[in-house]
Structures are given as C-alpha cells and as structure tokens.
Design a protein around this motif. Structure first.
Motif, PDB file in Angstrom:
ATOM      1  N   LYS A  69     -76.596  87.510  -4.704  1.00 44.48           N
ATOM      2  CA  LYS A  69     -76.021  86.301  -4.127  1.00 44.48           C
ATOM      3  C   LYS A  69     -74.400  86.584  -4.722  1.00 44.48           C
ATOM      4  O   LYS A  69     -74.096  87.387  -5.186  1.00 44.48           O
ATOM      5  N   ARG A  70     -74.004  85.378  -4.028  1.00 48.67           N
ATOM      6  CA  ARG A  70     -72.738  84.618  -3.889  1.00 48.67           C
ATOM      7  C   ARG A  70     -71.891  85.452  -5.640  1.00 48.67           C
ATOM      8  O   ARG A  70     -70.809  85.701  -5.394  1.00 48.67           O
ATOM      9  N   LYS A  71     -72.756  84.530  -6.800  1.00 48.05           N
ATOM     10  CA  LYS A  71     -72.105  84.601  -7.818  1.00 48.05           C
ATOM     11  C   LYS A  71     -73.734  85.900  -9.265  1.00 48.05           C
ATOM     12  O   LYS A  71     -74.112  86.237  -8.912  1.00 48.05           O
ATOM     13  N   PRO A  72     -72.899  86.913  -9.100  1.00 43.11           N
ATOM     14  CA  PRO A  72     -73.639  88.829 -10.026  1.00 43.11           C
ATOM     15  C   PRO A  72     -73.991  87.405 -11.339  1.00 43.11           C
ATOM     16  O   PRO A  72     -73.275  86.787 -11.963  1.00 43.11           O
ATOM     17  N   THR A  73     -75.646  88.491 -10.844  1.00 38.69           N
ATOM     18  CA  THR A  73     -76.073  87.865 -12.453  1.00 38.69           C
ATOM     19  C   THR A  73     -76.420  89.320 -12.651  1.00 38.69           C
ATOM     20  O   THR A  73     -76.472  90.143 -12.273  1.00 38.69           O
ATOM     21  N   LEU A  74     -77.272  89.006 -13.834  1.00 37.83           N
ATOM     22  CA  LEU A  74     -77.533  89.673 -14.917  1.00 37.83           C
ATOM     23  C   LEU A  74     -78.915  90.608 -14.398  1.00 37.83           C
ATOM     24  O   LEU A  74     -79.753  90.205 -13.925  1.00 37.83           O
ATOM     25  N   THR A  75     -79.125  91.655 -14.190  1.00 36.16           N
ATOM     26  CA  THR A  75     -80.683  91.964 -14.014  1.00 36.16           C
ATOM     27  C   THR A  75     -81.243  92.062 -15.590  1.00 36.16           C
ATOM     28  O   THR A  75     -80.583  92.638 -16.415  1.00 36.16           O
ATOM     29  N   GLU A  76     -82.296  92.817 -15.596  1.00 37.61           N
ATOM     30  CA  GLU A  76     -83.402  93.093 -16.635  1.00 37.61           C
ATOM     31  C   GLU A  76     -82.152  94.087 -17.426  1.00 37.61           C
ATOM     32  O   GLU A  76     -82.523  93.935 -18.722  1.00 37.61           O
ATOM     33  N   ALA A  77     -82.062  95.669 -16.890  1.00 41.45           N
ATOM     34  CA  ALA A  77     -81.313  96.508 -17.868  1.00 41.45           C
ATOM     35  C   ALA A  77     -79.894  95.669 -18.230  1.00 41.45           C
ATOM     36  O   ALA A  77     -79.484  96.061 -19.152  1.00 41.45           O
ATOM     37  N   GLY A  78     -78.922  95.083 -17.381  1.00 41.99           N
ATOM     38  CA  GLY A  78     -77.896  94.025 -18.020  1.00 41.99           C
ATOM     39  C   GLY A  78     -77.732  93.110 -19.019  1.00 41.99           C
ATOM     40  O   GLY A  78     -77.104  93.498 -19.921  1.00 41.99           O
ATOM     41  N   LYS A  79     -79.470  92.516 -19.003  1.00 38.08           N
ATOM     42  CA  LYS A  79     -79.465  91.367 -20.346  1.00 38.08           C
ATOM     43  C   LYS A  79     -79.009  92.747 -21.382  1.00 38.08           C
ATOM     44  O   LYS A  79     -79.514  91.921 -22.279  1.00 38.08           O
ATOM     45  N   ALA A  80     -80.370  93.503 -21.740  1.00 38.17           N
ATOM     46  CA  ALA A  80     -81.214  94.396 -22.850  1.00 38.17           C
ATOM     47  C   ALA A  80     -79.453  95.017 -22.831  1.00 38.17           C
ATOM     48  O   ALA A  80     -79.348  94.643 -24.355  1.00 38.17           O
ATOM     49  N   LEU A  81     -78.694  95.666 -22.461  1.00 38.11           N
ATOM     50  CA  LEU A  81     -77.415  95.889 -22.783  1.00 38.11           C
ATOM     51  C   LEU A  81     -76.150  95.936 -22.751  1.00 38.11           C
ATOM     52  O   LEU A  81     -75.179  95.793 -23.457  1.00 38.11           O
ATOM     53  N   LEU A  82     -76.730  94.535 -22.257  1.00 42.49           N
ATOM     54  CA  LEU A  82     -74.924  93.058 -22.933  1.00 42.49           C
ATOM     55  C   LEU A  82     -75.003  93.293 -24.363  1.00 42.49           C
ATOM     56  O   LEU A  82     -73.964  93.561 -24.876  1.00 42.49           O
ATOM     57  N   ALA A  83     -76.291  93.248 -24.744  1.00 38.27           N
ATOM     58  CA  ALA A  83     -76.071  92.975 -26.064  1.00 38.27           C
ATOM     59  C   ALA A  83     -75.476  94.229 -27.077  1.00 38.27           C
ATOM     60  O   ALA A  83     -74.697  93.631 -27.881  1.00 38.27           O
ATOM     61  N   ASP A  84     -76.088  95.381 -26.919  1.00 33.99           N
ATOM     62  CA  ASP A  84     -75.400  96.454 -27.097  1.00 33.99           C
ATOM     63  C   ASP A  84     -73.411  96.187 -26.706  1.00 33.99           C
ATOM     64  O   ASP A  84     -73.405  96.909 -28.290  1.00 33.99           O
ATOM     65  N   ALA A  85     -73.726  96.176 -25.845  1.00 32.45           N
ATOM     66  CA  ALA A  85     -71.936  95.809 -25.772  1.00 32.45           C
ATOM     67  C   ALA A  85     -71.260  95.320 -26.533  1.00 32.45           C
ATOM     68  O   ALA A  85     -70.167  95.249 -26.956  1.00 32.45           O
ATOM     69  N   ARG A  86     -71.992  93.586 -26.961  1.00 36.18           N
ATOM     70  CA  ARG A  86     -70.873  92.676 -27.999  1.00 36.18           C
ATOM     71  C   ARG A  86     -71.355  93.898 -28.916  1.00 36.18           C
ATOM     72  O   ARG A  86     -69.956  93.276 -29.887  1.00 36.18           O
ATOM     73  N   ALA A  87     -72.099  94.304 -29.361  1.00 33.49           N
ATOM     74  CA  ALA A  87     -72.414  94.813 -30.287  1.00 33.49           C
ATOM     75  C   ALA A  87     -70.766  95.602 -30.750  1.00 33.49           C
ATOM     76  O   ALA A  87     -70.685  95.620 -31.980  1.00 33.49           O
ATOM     77  N   VAL A  88     -71.345  96.600 -30.226  1.00 31.26           N
ATOM     78  CA  VAL A  88     -70.119  97.670 -29.987  1.00 31.26           C
ATOM     79  C   VAL A  88     -68.535  96.971 -30.069  1.00 31.26           C
ATOM     80  O   VAL A  88     -67.771  97.497 -30.828  1.00 31.26           O
ATOM     81  N   SER A  89     -68.632  95.850 -29.355  1.00 29.44           N
ATOM     82  CA  SER A  89     -66.813  95.984 -28.753  1.00 29.44           C
ATOM     83  C   SER A  89     -66.749  94.775 -29.946  1.00 29.44           C
ATOM     84  O   SER A  89     -65.137  94.684 -30.659  1.00 29.44           O
ATOM     85  N   LEU A  90     -67.788  94.275 -30.952  1.00 27.46           N
ATOM     86  CA  LEU A  90     -67.109  93.542 -32.294  1.00 27.46           C
ATOM     87  C   LEU A  90     -67.018  94.604 -33.149  1.00 27.46           C
ATOM     88  O   LEU A  90     -66.015  93.929 -33.969  1.00 27.46           O
ATOM     89  N   LYS A  91     -67.826  95.427 -33.698  1.00 28.98           N
ATOM     90  CA  LYS A  91     -67.411  96.558 -34.335  1.00 28.98           C
ATOM     91  C   LYS A  91     -66.891  97.569 -34.389  1.00 28.98           C
ATOM     92  O   LYS A  91     -65.197  96.998 -35.312  1.00 28.98           O
ATOM     93  N   VAL A  92     -65.468  97.259 -33.113  1.00 27.43           N
ATOM     94  CA  VAL A  92     -64.623  97.750 -33.470  1.00 27.43           C
ATOM     95  C   VAL A  92     -63.572  97.293 -33.078  1.00 27.43           C
ATOM     96  O   VAL A  92     -62.949  97.392 -34.116  1.00 27.43           O
ATOM     97  N   ASP A  93     -63.388  95.799 -33.218  1.00 26.69           N
ATOM     98  CA  ASP A  93     -62.281  94.746 -33.625  1.00 26.69           C
ATOM     99  C   ASP A  93     -62.431  94.814 -34.830  1.00 26.69           C
ATOM    100  O   ASP A  93     -61.590  95.026 -35.259  1.00 26.69           O
ATOM    101  N   GLY A  94     -63.540  94.688 -34.953  1.00 27.56           N
ATOM    102  CA  GLY A  94     -64.071  94.445 -36.993  1.00 27.56           C
ATOM    103  C   GLY A  94     -62.958  95.995 -37.569  1.00 27.56           C
ATOM    104  O   GLY A  94     -62.139  95.649 -38.800  1.00 27.56           O
ATOM    105  N   MET A  95     -63.232  96.518 -37.142  1.00 28.58           N
ATOM    106  CA  MET A  95     -62.512  98.224 -37.560  1.00 28.58           C
ATOM    107  C   MET A  95     -61.471  98.573 -37.656  1.00 28.58           C
ATOM    108  O   MET A  95     -60.643  98.335 -38.020  1.00 28.58           O
ATOM    109  N   ARG A  96     -60.321  97.431 -36.231  1.00 29.43           N
ATOM    110  CA  ARG A  96     -58.987  97.577 -36.109  1.00 29.43           C
ATOM    111  C   ARG A  96     -58.899  96.362 -37.142  1.00 29.43           C
ATOM    112  O   ARG A  96     -57.389  96.588 -37.867  1.00 29.43           O
ATOM    113  N   ALA A  97     -59.009  95.199 -37.330  1.00 26.95           N
ATOM    114  CA  ALA A  97     -58.793  94.547 -38.199  1.00 26.95           C
ATOM    115  C   ALA A  97     -58.835  94.703 -39.072  1.00 26.95           C
ATOM    116  O   ALA A  97     -57.981  94.682 -40.211  1.00 26.95           O
ATOM    117  N   ARG A  98     -59.989  95.712 -39.453  1.00 29.02           N
ATOM    118  CA  ARG A  98     -59.384  96.109 -41.054  1.00 29.02           C
ATOM    119  C   ARG A  98     -58.974  97.763 -41.384  1.00 29.02           C
ATOM    120  O   ARG A  98     -57.895  97.740 -42.508  1.00 29.02           O
TER     121      ARG A  98
END
Length: 374
Positions: free
Chosen positions: A58-87
């Motif tokens: 499509k004109r605008k890229p959309t998440l696949t079913e696998a992408g929806k499942a892995l996006l939550a994991d990507a956010r969790a990893v990013s937040l954990k690393v940001d929290g570790m850097r802040a600490r």
C-alpha cells in the motif's frame, strides 16, 4: 529455516519511528536521516528476524501480523535501555539507586501518598523501599541500617547515634464502639471505670521500649501487631483504645465509633520526627525526601485536597446520606427527647458523641502519655 539473528538497538528504534511517525519519509525527517537509510535499516531488521514486519503493497506501510507482535517487544527493549541509561547517568552524578524509608503507622496515609507521588516524579530512576512499623521498631530499623530514614513518634531514651527533627504531630483520640458499656456513660468517664475495661494497645516489635507502656491505662489489655487489626476490633466492640483522628474520622461521623471523654483528656498530640543516623551522609534523593516531611511542620494550613480526594469525599458523603440513620444516632435522639420530657431521670441511654477537640498548632513538649512497668 534458520534461527533469527540479533537485531541492533538502532534497528529497533528505526522500526518504532516508522510506525510512530507514519512512514519512511516522516521517520527519516524525525531521525535526521535519509529515506533510503531508513528503508535499508528496516530491510536489514527483517532479514535479521527472518520475518516481514511491514506490508509495502500500500501507499503507507502497515504492520504485518508478525510486525504487530514484535513491535511491543521492540518498545519494551527500547524503554529498558533508556531506563538503564537514565539510571547510569543519575548514579554517575551521585544519585542513589534506592531510598529506604520506614514510617510510623500513626503517620497520615494521605500525606505519605502525596509525598511519594512527588518523589516518583522528581526521581523516576530511584527505587523506593517502604516499610511501616510502630513505636521503637521504626528507630530500630534506622539504627541497624535497614532503612536510611524514618518517620518516628516520640521515643524516650533515643540512642545518641539517631538525629531527629520535628515534622508535625498526629491527633490521637480514645474511641469505642457505640454499643460498648463505656459509650453509655454521660460526661467524663472516671479513670477507675476505664481501667476495668479491656484496652486495645499497639505493641512494639522491637526491644527499645521493653518494660514501658505508652498510653496504657487499663489493668487488662490486648496487644496487637498492626493498626488495622486494632481498628477492626474497636469497631466490633472488643475494648477501647486510642486511634489517630484522621484514621477514624469517617467512623465517628457515621456513628460506627464514639469518641470518649476521659479524665486524661479527650485528645492528645502524638509528635512525629524525621530520624536518621548522624554518622551517615544521606544522598540527594534521601535529603529531598527528608525535606518534604520537614516541610509538613511549617505548613500553617492543611494541604488542599486533590481532585481524586475531593471526589472520594463527595462519594462518601453521598453514601452516608443515602444510608438510614445509625442506631446509635437514633438512640441519642431518644435520649435528648427524654431529657426534655417531664421525667428527666429516664434519660439513661447512650450519650451523644462529644465534639472533637481541636489539635494544637504545634507540639512544644512530649505528649501527655503515661508510663507504667509491665
């Protein structure tokens, strides 16, 4: 099929940016990169994980079913690393990783919640370890280093290593259930009668006050380990006892408890102190927390209620208004009617609840408590 590879943190953040900003071009502008770099990074991430994350048909890229499942994991990893850097940044600047606090059970829960909310906003990377104790157990935890600071009541013979500063007081009132024999006595309850009835007493889990009792008047008492148990037994008519006014105010208003008038006074002030070891230097977060408690003693007026507390108070008032009158209040009205009738001697029902004594503006001396050896 080969096993997925190990994606980099940069790849995960580019993936998140594409979704959050709605496409490759917008993500490129947000990350200050070219669109081709963004597309190449996403393609490499899909190659690493061995799954298609975005549907590009499509004109605008959309998440696949696998992408929806892995996006939550990507956010969790990013937040954990940001929290570790802040600490890590906070620790390098001398900020504590954890603050340990022990609070006397008599301290206002509402005030404690407000202070902890402010602490969480001020120091989001600092963990909080909170304990509640009574009497000498608060001082004991600070002495042995389990907790760095404590909010303690008045303690005789405080060890020299403990430094303390006044942070206000708690108004204590003697209360009893409306169907208890003590509630049937008009006026001041004589000490001789008070001693004949079981008193519910909060016990000290430490040995610092061994051989001493605080505010114990009765000859027969029950020792309880926590304030909630004492409150429950009081409401069910098993003895009388002193309670923080803030803790039982709603029960007094609803007629579930009655405030006694006793010879020693219908209320007394229980002073509170911020304590810590004088041979240890508190860190920035600990000093900030101590100052919040000390500022309570400087407040001339009660802290305004938050919107949530105002809503809870309004809901409680509506609930009381919808309930039928409590039996205690009905009997009190009968007693008042009998007193006006031609036979005043018949007025021997339960007395109305006496007005609550106003707490003093501050505490300059130790509270009027009595000590007696066990």
């Amino acid at each position: 099929m080969r096993d997925p590879g190990l994606p980099s943190l940069d790849q995960l953040r580019v993936f998140i940016a594409v979704i959050d900003h709605g496409g490759f071009a917008h993500a490129a502008r947000a990350l200050h990169r070219t669109q081709s770099v963004i597309s190449y990074t996403i393609a490499n991430l899909e190659e690493q994980l061995n799954v298609a994350l975005l549907d590009r048909s499509k004109r605008k890229p959309t998440l696949t079913e696998a992408g929806k499942a892995l996006l939550a994991d990507a956010r969790a990893v990013s937040l954990k690393v940001d929290g570790m850097r802040a600490r890590a940044k906070a620790l390098s600047a001398g900020l504590e990783a954890e603050v340990s606090l022990v609070v006397d059970v008599m301290f206002s829960t509402c005030k404690l919640v407000r202070i902890l909310h402010a602490f969480q906003k001020e120091f989001p990377t600092v963990s909080m370890r909170l304990r509640t104790e009574a009497l000498g157990a608060v001082t004991q935890l600070v002495m042995d280093g389990t907790c760095r600071i404590g909010i303690s009541g008045w303690m005789p013979g405080t060890p020299d290593v403990i430094e303390r500063q006044a942070c206000g007081f708690v108004t204590m009132v003697p209360v009893v259930a409306p169907d208890h024999p003590l509630a049937q006595i008009d006026g001041i309850v004589p000490s001789a009668i008070l001693r004949e009835h079981t008193q519910l007493v909060l016990t000290d889990r430490s040995t610092l006050t061994q051989g001493q009792d605080f505010g114990v008047l009765a000859l027969r008492d029950w020792r309880l380990g926590d304030l909630s148990s004492k409150h429950a037994l009081l409401r069910n008519g098993i003895g009388w006892g002193n309670m923080p006014l803030e803790f039982v105010q709603w029960d007094l208003d609803a007629g579930r408890l009655v405030q006694l008038q006793i010879a020693e006074g219908s209320s007394f002030s229980f002073p509170l102190y911020v304590i810590h070891r004088g041979d240890e230097e508190p860190g920035p977060a600990t000093r900030w927390l101590m100052q919040q408690f000390l500022d309570l003693a400087l407040q001339g007026e009660p802290t305004p209620l938050t919107e949530r507390e105002q809503a809870e108070l309004a809901a409680h008032a509506a609930q009381l208004a919808a309930q039928p009158p409590h039996g205690y209040h009905a009997l009190s009205e009968c007693a008042q009617a009998a007193a006006i009738s031609e036979t005043p001697a018949v007025s021997k029902t339960r007395r109305p609840r006496p007005p609550v004594a106003e707490a003093p503006a501050g505490v300059a001396a130790a509270p009027p408590i009595s000590l007696r050896p066990r």
